[in-house]
Design a protein around this motif. Sequence first.
Motif, PDB file in Angstrom:
ATOM      1  N   ASN A  45      71.662 -89.095 -16.250  1.00 37.10           N
ATOM      2  CA  ASN A  45      70.205 -89.044 -16.293  1.00 37.10           C
ATOM      3  C   ASN A  45      69.615 -89.792 -15.104  1.00 37.10           C
ATOM      4  O   ASN A  45      70.216 -90.747 -14.597  1.00 37.10           O
ATOM      5  N   ALA A  46      68.434 -89.398 -14.668  1.00 35.90           N
ATOM      6  CA  ALA A  46      67.750 -90.129 -13.605  1.00 35.90           C
ATOM      7  C   ALA A  46      67.506 -91.568 -14.065  1.00 35.90           C
ATOM      8  O   ALA A  46      66.944 -91.804 -15.138  1.00 35.90           O
ATOM      9  N   GLY A  47      67.968 -92.541 -13.272  1.00 37.17           N
ATOM     10  CA  GLY A  47      67.846 -93.948 -13.613  1.00 37.17           C
ATOM     11  C   GLY A  47      69.048 -94.521 -14.319  1.00 37.17           C
ATOM     12  O   GLY A  47      69.156 -95.744 -14.457  1.00 37.17           O
ATOM     13  N   ALA A  48      69.954 -93.669 -14.789  1.00 40.34           N
ATOM     14  CA  ALA A  48      71.144 -94.145 -15.490  1.00 40.34           C
ATOM     15  C   ALA A  48      72.224 -94.565 -14.487  1.00 40.34           C
ATOM     16  O   ALA A  48      72.052 -94.478 -13.278  1.00 40.34           O
ATOM     17  N   VAL A  49      73.377 -94.983 -15.007  1.00 38.81           N
ATOM     18  CA  VAL A  49      74.364 -95.666 -14.172  1.00 38.81           C
ATOM     19  C   VAL A  49      74.901 -94.806 -13.029  1.00 38.81           C
ATOM     20  O   VAL A  49      75.161 -95.311 -11.930  1.00 38.81           O
ATOM     21  N   LEU A  50      75.107 -93.502 -13.231  1.00 40.32           N
ATOM     22  CA  LEU A  50      75.652 -92.649 -12.177  1.00 40.32           C
ATOM     23  C   LEU A  50      74.572 -91.946 -11.363  1.00 40.32           C
ATOM     24  O   LEU A  50      74.880 -91.131 -10.488  1.00 40.32           O
ATOM     25  N   ASN A  51      73.307 -92.266 -11.626  1.00 37.54           N
ATOM     26  CA  ASN A  51      72.206 -91.579 -10.957  1.00 37.54           C
ATOM     27  C   ASN A  51      71.026 -92.538 -10.830  1.00 37.54           C
ATOM     28  O   ASN A  51      69.901 -92.189 -11.161  1.00 37.54           O
ATOM     29  N   GLY A  52      71.299 -93.747 -10.337  1.00 41.65           N
ATOM     30  CA  GLY A  52      70.294 -94.803 -10.364  1.00 41.65           C
ATOM     31  C   GLY A  52      69.725 -95.189  -9.019  1.00 41.65           C
ATOM     32  O   GLY A  52      69.064 -96.232  -8.906  1.00 41.65           O
ATOM     33  N   ASN A  53      69.959 -94.392  -7.968  1.00 39.66           N
ATOM     34  CA  ASN A  53      69.404 -94.707  -6.660  1.00 39.66           C
ATOM     35  C   ASN A  53      67.974 -94.200  -6.535  1.00 39.66           C
ATOM     36  O   ASN A  53      67.462 -93.484  -7.396  1.00 39.66           O
ATOM     37  N   ALA A  54      67.344 -94.532  -5.415  1.00 32.18           N
ATOM     38  CA  ALA A  54      65.952 -94.154  -5.209  1.00 32.18           C
ATOM     39  C   ALA A  54      65.762 -92.640  -5.153  1.00 32.18           C
ATOM     40  O   ALA A  54      64.665 -92.146  -5.405  1.00 32.18           O
ATOM     41  N   ASN A  55      66.817 -91.904  -4.829  1.00 32.98           N
ATOM     42  CA  ASN A  55      66.718 -90.439  -4.718  1.00 32.98           C
ATOM     43  C   ASN A  55      67.161 -89.730  -5.996  1.00 32.98           C
ATOM     44  O   ASN A  55      67.460 -88.536  -5.979  1.00 32.98           O
TER      45      ASN A  55
END
Length: 395
Positions: free
Chosen positions: A220-230
């Motif tokens: 998910n956006a913001g979760a551990v594998l998808n937490g960067n600014a992009n």
Amino acid sequence: MKKIFIALSAATIAAPAFAQSSVTLYGVLDEAIQLNTNAKHVVGSTNVGGRQWSLDSLAGPYGSRWGIKGKEDLGGGLAAVFTLESGVNLNTGAFAQGGTAFGRQAFVGLSSNRFGTLTLGRQYDSVNDYVGQFGFGLAAYGSGASHPGDIDNAARTYRQNNSIKYASPSFSGLRFGGTVMLGGVAGSVSQNSGYTVGVGYNNGPLGLGVVYEFFRNPSNAGAVLNGNANAVPPATSTAFGSINSGYLTGNAPATSWQVVAAGGQYTFASAAIGMLYSNVKYGNIGHFNGATATFNNVEINGMYRFSPAAFVSAAYSYTKGNAVSGDIGDQTYHQFSALADYSLSKRTDLYVAATYQIASGTSSTGAPAVANISLLGDSSNTRQALVRFGMRHMF
């Protein structure tokens, strides 16, 4: 690493007379001429691959970064601490970690000589703290090359936003700790959340570590594998290679990511040998009828030092994925890495690093598995080599 210390007087910071403060500016500039023998090159809708020469400052033994860390003595063995660390692409000046300003670390907390350290912010997980140093990606003599897809985070591709971390003091070499990642989603306490625990032992020539990690909704956006600014929603993400994109993207991706890892290292007079094992599970994949995708990774690595200024090192890793539907996900990766390093001084060294990867089977997308070294992007077939002629300067 030579560091620059800026002493801040009590008068300057308007603190009590007993307070002692320091701020440290530090960094690594790791730049190399790099050859990728099978770089991603899409023509129409087909990845035809191609040889690529480039300058690269992010895929090396350390990855270029700069940071600031500080400490204020509060008395009685207690101190306030903070770190702000940013990855940087030397060739463009851009932030690394998907354009995140302080994408490597950003936290503040309290440290006690007696009770340990508690910090809050964007931080590394327990794989990094207790096991990662035994893998070739993060070993002091390693090349920086991750396991395929860095599926176990042994090369610390991923950080935890909104995290609380505890690290114990050392008890004759024994340490323990863990993290809690708060999901930050209104109306759902558990969504995007997770936790990690780890134990490590370092005493003399022997180092050991074991870790368990579990995260919900990892892509998910913001979760551990998808937490960067992009970060973008999983349905539109292209951040993952074919080794695991079939589990983490699209509609109804995996609702959990679990890692169990253990490693160790033994150092001799002029040599060292290390091992790392990890088991990774992407759980409850909706578009595969709730199946769980499992990977097992085994690595062995070693180093020999010819002199205080020169050493060579090498590693082999084996990664095996299970089939989740028919032959989808039944994939195997063999990876070989080597490094030769010569220090010009305590702060500057020259190195040559090479990694070769062979893939086989069927990827998570249902297509033939292809090589993908250090998350540089899927190659066009089962074989890929990456060679770096680099210089590293530390300050």
